[in-house]
Design an enzyme around this catalytic site. Structure first.
Site, PDB file in Angstrom:
ATOM      1  CB  SER A 160     -15.046 -25.666  -1.126  1.00 34.22           C
ATOM      2  OG  SER A 160     -15.162 -25.645   0.267  1.00 34.22           O
ATOM      3  CG  ASP A 255     -19.365 -31.368   1.853  1.00 29.10           C
ATOM      4  OD1 ASP A 255     -19.017 -30.707   2.847  1.00 29.10           O
ATOM      5  OD2 ASP A 255     -19.362 -30.895   0.700  1.00 29.10           O
ATOM      6  CG  HIS A 285     -15.729 -30.483   1.229  1.00 31.62           C
ATOM      7  ND1 HIS A 285     -16.812 -29.788   0.742  1.00 31.62           N
ATOM      8  CD2 HIS A 285     -14.695 -29.605   1.231  1.00 31.62           C
ATOM      9  CE1 HIS A 285     -16.456 -28.547   0.479  1.00 31.62           C
ATOM     10  NE2 HIS A 285     -15.164 -28.411   0.771  1.00 31.62           N
TER      11      HIS A 285
END
Length: 315
Positions: A160, A255, A285
């Protein structure tokens, strides 16, 4: 594709516990809430051969690091090294939040993993995190002997926000403003701060990371909208990716970052970079830190570790 059953369980559990969406919390509240969730969602951490907390010099003082040596490695062996940058939207996350994935990666790749506790927003906005991660990479390269790592086999990686920072370091390494690396591991990375891709319109409710959550993170990390187009914030906007390190990119289907992650993998390929792109179509995610309920987290981390080990073996 339907959501992974484990991901459905996680989302239902969060709903039952009544945890507010991250964007409805203050940064301090969000950190506390995610720390509590970690105790419920993360699997038991694996044993490693060595674990040490240490520090390195940074632009505004010492940066906390955590060094792992994979189980079964020899104490005197100069191991290949993965500099790991945790996710959390540049606002939440720390050495503890990603302790379990770092242990797994160290063991599965039989390497040294060094995790970085970089400065975070809103107290330290962009480019503070970039500066700290670059300082940590320089520290590893310059102190390879003391750290017992092989300076010719250094990689960067992260999930991320950490994937964003790893991608930025790979570009800096190509351009000579950071030490040379050979591999970048980008796990559902954020690559463009604009937040304009269709995935932002597809994922607006019912997930841990939605368009609103992501904008909450972006607003804290890059409060000046004019700076969001800089490639050190949005690596997808760099004019060329030619010559950056071999890449492993993983994207998740549910996501808001999926489109920009896929686009980054395609850009790498178009610019002549060796890239492996793995798409987990049924995943949410942040699933990598939820292995107690989502078994695919273990699979995904081991796939990434094996790709890294294969690269270091000359594959």
């Amino acid at each position: 594709m339907p959501l992974d059953p484990g991901a459905v369980t996680v989302l239902n559990l969060i709903k039952e516990l009544g945890r507010p969406p991250i964007q409805d919390l203050t940064p301090a509240e969000a950190r506390e809430a995610t720390a509590k969730s970690r105790a419920v969602l993360a699997p038991e951490p694996e044993e490693v051969a060595e674990l040490e907390d240490l520090t390195c010099p940074g632009p505004l003082g010492e940066i906390r690091l955590r060094r792992y040596r994979g189980a079964g490695t020899l104490a005197g062996e100069a191991l290949p090294c993965l500099l790991y940058l945790h996710g959390g939207g540049w606002v939440i996350g720390d050495l503890d939040s990603h302790d379990q994935p770092c242990r797994l990666l160290a063991n599965a790749a039989r390497c040294c993993v060094i995790a970085v506790d970089y400065r975070m927003a809103p107290d330290h906005v962009y480019p503070a995190a970039v500066e700290d991660c670059a300082a940590a990479l320089r520290f590893v390269a310059e102190n390879a002997g003391t750290l017992r790592v092989d300076p010719s086999r250094i990689a960067v990686g992260g999930d991320s926000a950490g994937g964003n920072l790893a991608a930025v370091l790979a570009i800096m390494a190509r351009d000579g403003s950071a030490p040379k690396i050979g591999f970048q591991m980008l796990l559902y990375p954020a690559t463009d701060m604009a937040g304009e891709r269709p995935a932002y319109q597809r994922f607006t409710e019912g997930l841990i990371l939605t368009d609103k959550t992501m904008r909450w993170f972006i607003n804290y990390y890059t409060p000046d909208p004019a700076r969001r187009v800089e490639w050190q914030a949005s690596p997808l906007r760099v004019p060329s990716l030619k010559g950056v390190a071999t890449a492993y990119v993983m994207t998740a289907g549910y996501d808001p970052l999926v489109d920009e992650g896929m686009e980054y993998a395609k850009r790498l390929e178009a610019d002549g970079v060796r890239v492996t792109h793995v798409h987990m179509a049924d995943q949410i995610h942040a699933f990598l830190t939820m292995g107690k309920f989502i078994p695919a987290a273990d699979l995904a981390l081991r796939q990434a570790a094996l790709a890294l080990a294969h690269h270091w073996a000359g594959g």
